[in-house]
Design an enzyme around this catalytic site. Sequence first.
Site, PDB file in Angstrom:
ATOM      1  N   HIS A  23      -0.464   4.948   3.783  1.00 16.54           N
ATOM      2  CA  HIS A  23      -1.044   5.499   2.558  1.00 16.54           C
ATOM      3  C   HIS A  23      -0.730   6.986   2.448  1.00 16.54           C
ATOM      4  O   HIS A  23      -0.303   7.471   1.400  1.00 16.54           O
ATOM      5  CB  HIS A  23      -2.564   5.315   2.567  1.00 16.54           C
ATOM      6  CG  HIS A  23      -3.012   3.899   2.673  1.00 16.54           C
ATOM      7  ND1 HIS A  23      -4.346   3.546   2.706  1.00 16.54           N
ATOM      8  CD2 HIS A  23      -2.318   2.736   2.760  1.00 16.54           C
ATOM      9  CE1 HIS A  23      -4.459   2.234   2.810  1.00 16.54           C
ATOM     10  NE2 HIS A  23      -3.233   1.736   2.852  1.00 16.54           N
ATOM     11  N   SER A  36       0.801  -1.222   0.000  1.00 19.50           N
ATOM     12  CA  SER A  36       0.000   0.000   0.000  1.00 19.50           C
ATOM     13  C   SER A  36       0.834   1.272   0.000  1.00 19.50           C
ATOM     14  O   SER A  36       0.503   2.242  -0.694  1.00 19.50           O
ATOM     15  CB  SER A  36      -0.929   0.006   1.221  1.00 19.50           C
ATOM     16  OG  SER A  36      -1.795  -1.102   1.206  1.00 19.50           O
TER      17      SER A  36
END
Length: 236
Positions: free
Chosen positions: A202, A138
């Site tokens: 993220h 991610s």
Amino acid sequence: MNTWRTKADGPVVTYTLIGLCCLAFLLSPASGFNPAYGTGEARLAAQSAYFEQWGVIPVELLSASPRALLSPLTALFVHGSWLHLLGNMLFLFVFGAMAEERMGRIHFLLFYVGVGCLALLAYALANAASDQTLVGASGAISGVLGAFLFLFPKARVTSLFPFLFFLPLRFPAWIVLIFWFALQWLAARGAASGPGVAYLTHLVGFGEGFLYTWVRYWRTDTVGDHTAATEGERQP
């Protein structure tokens, strides 16, 4: 002439990364396809041990043990579930190809790995006492999204928004990606401690990707490509 970057050959690095992540998942106990890990409780125990072996454990990473120092790299190829894998690979497939073409293969690969490892390290620093395992690409993929936002802000992508009944609508990349970033920010603010989605990776990955690309390419024009892409509702 950059002979190492040819459009005709396609985004080789992007496809290779997707292939490696898929292969690693299929061979892992999380996929349920590898009979060597057994079934039921035996497979769950093997899955936990697998994540601990290849994932990032903040308290161990910051202790600087030789095995733990490599964990940010190995964790980029480990995913916790089919949903985790497919969501990440969808975003990499959609946004990675154009970013790779713009950067070049070697540059894109180093960028992907570097941003991903730094995002995992940032999470570890922010959760220094945690013994929870962190896995997944991610952070690296979020970095690709940040780079894409700077390089191709006007490229149109097809997106599925839940509050619009998942209708496929085309928007400029800057709208889609800023909306995605805002969702990550809100989710990070409301996230509880413990197992779950590491939204901080993220946010850090996206910020790193955007800032690096801005510094690297600010003297050149961004690419206003209107090539259509297909993006699902899943988030890395």
